[in-house]
Design an enzyme around this catalytic site. Structure first.
Site, short mmCIF file in Angstrom:
data_model
loop_
_atom_site.label_atom_id
_atom_site.label_comp_id
_atom_site.label_asym_id
_atom_site.label_seq_id
_atom_site.Cartn_x
_atom_site.Cartn_y
_atom_site.Cartn_z
N GLU A 156 37.48 6.00 96.34
CA GLU A 156 38.60 5.24 96.88
C GLU A 156 38.47 5.06 98.39
OE1 GLU A 156 41.62 2.87 97.18
OE2 GLU A 156 41.02 3.65 95.21
N ARG A 173 40.10 -16.78 102.07
CA ARG A 173 39.62 -16.55 100.72
C ARG A 173 38.19 -17.05 100.58
NH1 ARG A 173 43.46 -15.28 96.92
NH2 ARG A 173 45.63 -15.34 97.63
#
Length: 215
Positions: A156, A173
């Site tokens: 993580e 994006r």
């Protein structure tokens, strides 16, 4: 009128010259014996030799050219190019260890403050790690239980660092940015699956035995 014994020949460079009959006959015989037709021994001029041309240069010019070739600067993309100077890599010994520990603690604080997924997994680790220490299993199984939990936290943290680096480059994006973040999330999912599998295989039979004893 008596015909002259001299015949008109042609030299290798194409210029006509007069040779005697006996000499012409002997010349043709020599080429015939060697398997070469007369006038076939004319060869094309050899290509220029670059090495000779280099030797023909002036001594100082040749030395300068060699020095330029040897000391030609490397491009930044060349793997042999020296790395740029990093002022943060100058610490050595205990000083380096001290700064590394401070940076690590700062990373933990940022992950706890900014990453909700890390906070959730840290809460899960706070529950599972004491259970892994108390459950009656052999040392190897205990290491597997604790290691699977810590592995989730490690993956993580790496996933969060990749996401931070991508956001640092651009917030727009992009297909490659989405792919990188999805791959990081997939790595976290694999680590979680490994943790669940380890605890189910080691602690699952113990829990089932306890339930049978109680019921």
């Amino acid at each position: 009128m008596r015909t002259s014994q001299a015949t008109v020949g042609r030299a290798s460079n194409g210029a006509p010259h007069a040779v005697g009959a006996g000499s012409a006959t002997e010349h043709e015989a020599e080429h015939t014996a060697a398997g070469i037709e007369p006038f076939d021994d004319v060869s094309e001029p050899a290509p220029p030799n670059h090495a000779d041309a280099a030797h023909g240069l002036n001594g100082s010019d040749g030395a300068n050219l060699a020095n330029d070739t040897q000391h030609e600067p490397l491009s930044p993309d060349d793997p042999l190019a020296p790395l740029p100077f990093n002022p943060y890599k100058g610490n050595r010994g205990l000083t380096r260890a001290w700064h590394a520990m401070k940076n690590s603690l700062a990373g933990f604080r940022v992950a706890i403050r900014e990453e909700s997924a890390f906070r959730q997994e840290l809460t899960l680790a706070a529950i599972l790690i004491p259970c892994g220490l108390l459950v009656p299993v052999d040392p190897v199984s205990r290491v597997l239980l604790l290691g699977s939990v810590l592995l989730v936290l490690i993956v993580e943290l790496l996933n969060s660092s990749v996401e931070a680096a991508i956001d640092r480059i651009s917030l727009e994006r992009h297909e490659l940015s989405r792919r990188a973040k999805d791959l990081g999330s997939a790595a976290v999912m694999v680590a979680l699956g490994m943790c669940v599998m380890t605890w189910a295989l080691i602690v699952g039979p113990l829990v089932a035995h306890w339930l049978e004893a109680v019921l």
